[in-house]
Scaffold this motif. Structure first.
Motif, PDB file in Angstrom:
ATOM      1  N   ALA A 189       0.805  -1.224   0.000  1.00 34.50           N
ATOM      2  CA  ALA A 189       0.000   0.000   0.000  1.00 34.50           C
ATOM      3  C   ALA A 189       0.839   1.276   0.000  1.00 34.50           C
ATOM      4  O   ALA A 189       0.340   2.338  -0.386  1.00 34.50           O
ATOM      5  N   PHE A 190       2.083   1.203   0.441  1.00 40.10           N
ATOM      6  CA  PHE A 190       2.909   2.402   0.525  1.00 40.10           C
ATOM      7  C   PHE A 190       3.119   3.033  -0.846  1.00 40.10           C
ATOM      8  O   PHE A 190       3.251   2.350  -1.854  1.00 40.10           O
ATOM      9  N   ASP A 191       3.180   4.345  -0.850  1.00 37.83           N
ATOM     10  CA  ASP A 191       3.426   5.130  -2.056  1.00 37.83           C
ATOM     11  C   ASP A 191       4.791   5.802  -1.909  1.00 37.83           C
ATOM     12  O   ASP A 191       5.073   6.408  -0.867  1.00 37.83           O
ATOM     13  N   ALA A 192       5.625   5.707  -2.925  1.00 38.40           N
ATOM     14  CA  ALA A 192       6.987   6.250  -2.852  1.00 38.40           C
ATOM     15  C   ALA A 192       6.990   7.767  -2.630  1.00 38.40           C
ATOM     16  O   ALA A 192       7.828   8.283  -1.893  1.00 38.40           O
ATOM     17  N   ASP A 193       6.066   8.484  -3.248  1.00 37.97           N
ATOM     18  CA  ASP A 193       6.020   9.943  -3.058  1.00 37.97           C
ATOM     19  C   ASP A 193       5.707  10.301  -1.615  1.00 37.97           C
ATOM     20  O   ASP A 193       6.314  11.202  -1.034  1.00 37.97           O
ATOM     21  N   TYR A 194       4.755   9.580  -1.027  1.00 42.52           N
ATOM     22  CA  TYR A 194       4.389   9.816   0.371  1.00 42.52           C
ATOM     23  C   TYR A 194       5.583   9.534   1.286  1.00 42.52           C
ATOM     24  O   TYR A 194       5.905  10.328   2.172  1.00 42.52           O
ATOM     25  N   LEU A 195       6.249   8.410   1.065  1.00 43.14           N
ATOM     26  CA  LEU A 195       7.398   8.057   1.898  1.00 43.14           C
ATOM     27  C   LEU A 195       8.534   9.062   1.735  1.00 43.14           C
ATOM     28  O   LEU A 195       9.203   9.398   2.713  1.00 43.14           O
ATOM     29  N   SER A 196       8.735   9.562   0.516  1.00 37.66           N
ATOM     30  CA  SER A 196       9.823  10.527   0.306  1.00 37.66           C
ATOM     31  C   SER A 196       9.542  11.832   1.045  1.00 37.66           C
ATOM     32  O   SER A 196      10.457  12.457   1.574  1.00 37.66           O
ATOM     33  N   ARG A 197       8.276  12.234   1.111  1.00 42.07           N
ATOM     34  CA  ARG A 197       7.941  13.455   1.859  1.00 42.07           C
ATOM     35  C   ARG A 197       8.068  13.233   3.366  1.00 42.07           C
ATOM     36  O   ARG A 197       8.593  14.078   4.083  1.00 42.07           O
ATOM     37  N   CYS A 198       7.596  12.096   3.849  1.00 41.41           N
ATOM     38  CA  CYS A 198       7.644  11.817   5.286  1.00 41.41           C
ATOM     39  C   CYS A 198       9.067  11.657   5.804  1.00 41.41           C
ATOM     40  O   CYS A 198       9.388  12.113   6.891  1.00 41.41           O
ATOM     41  N   TYR A 199       9.889  10.988   5.030  1.00 43.81           N
ATOM     42  CA  TYR A 199      11.247  10.683   5.490  1.00 43.81           C
ATOM     43  C   TYR A 199      12.305  11.592   4.885  1.00 43.81           C
ATOM     44  O   TYR A 199      13.491  11.395   5.107  1.00 43.81           O
ATOM     45  N   LYS A 200      11.866  12.578   4.098  1.00 44.98           N
ATOM     46  CA  LYS A 200      12.754  13.581   3.516  1.00 44.98           C
ATOM     47  C   LYS A 200      13.916  12.951   2.760  1.00 44.98           C
ATOM     48  O   LYS A 200      15.080  13.312   2.950  1.00 44.98           O
ATOM     49  N   VAL A 201      13.573  11.978   1.918  1.00 42.99           N
ATOM     50  CA  VAL A 201      14.541  11.410   0.999  1.00 42.99           C
ATOM     51  C   VAL A 201      14.043  11.710  -0.413  1.00 42.99           C
ATOM     52  O   VAL A 201      12.879  12.046  -0.609  1.00 42.99           O
ATOM     53  N   LYS A 202      14.912  11.592  -1.383  1.00 37.51           N
ATOM     54  CA  LYS A 202      14.515  11.867  -2.765  1.00 37.51           C
ATOM     55  C   LYS A 202      13.509  10.814  -3.229  1.00 37.51           C
ATOM     56  O   LYS A 202      13.614   9.641  -2.837  1.00 37.51           O
ATOM     57  N   PRO A 203      12.530  11.213  -4.047  1.00 37.87           N
ATOM     58  CA  PRO A 203      11.520  10.258  -4.515  1.00 37.87           C
ATOM     59  C   PRO A 203      12.117   9.020  -5.193  1.00 37.87           C
ATOM     60  O   PRO A 203      11.618   7.911  -4.999  1.00 37.87           O
ATOM     61  N   MET A 204      13.188   9.192  -5.957  1.00 34.28           N
ATOM     62  CA  MET A 204      13.806   8.042  -6.624  1.00 34.28           C
ATOM     63  C   MET A 204      14.419   7.075  -5.612  1.00 34.28           C
ATOM     64  O   MET A 204      14.398   5.862  -5.818  1.00 34.28           O
ATOM     65  N   VAL A 205      14.937   7.608  -4.511  1.00 35.04           N
ATOM     66  CA  VAL A 205      15.512   6.761  -3.463  1.00 35.04           C
ATOM     67  C   VAL A 205      14.396   5.949  -2.804  1.00 35.04           C
ATOM     68  O   VAL A 205      14.515   4.732  -2.618  1.00 35.04           O
ATOM     69  N   ALA A 206      13.301   6.625  -2.465  1.00 32.20           N
ATOM     70  CA  ALA A 206      12.168   5.935  -1.835  1.00 32.20           C
ATOM     71  C   ALA A 206      11.596   4.875  -2.770  1.00 32.20           C
ATOM     72  O   ALA A 206      11.276   3.758  -2.348  1.00 32.20           O
TER      73      ALA A 206
END
Length: 67
Positions: free
Chosen positions: A34-51
């Motif tokens: 269910a996780f979305d990479a964009d959401y995780l990148s914003r929450c954890y302050k990492v680049k979207p490509m990394v997430a």
């Protein structure tokens, strides 16, 4: 007298990446799906490509373990 507010130090990239990796390893299969990479990148302050890469790698790892 007003209380003093101390700014919390920002996490380093390595710390936030490690926290995200820990979350992905420990979460359920349903949550991982269910996780979305964009959401995780914003929450954890990492680049979207990394997430996105971390999410994809963890999903592949789980698929390999299940087979």
């Amino acid at each position: 007298m007003k209380p003093r507010h101390h700014a919390k130090p920002e996490m380093t990239v390595a710390q936030s990446t490690l926290q995200l990796q820990t979350l992905l390893i420990g979460c359920s299969d349903a949550a991982l799906h269910a996780f979305d990479a964009d959401y995780l990148s914003r929450c954890y302050k990492v680049k979207p490509m990394v997430a996105m890469k971390m999410l994809r790698d963890q999903r592949e790892h789980r698929r390999e373990r299940q087979s």
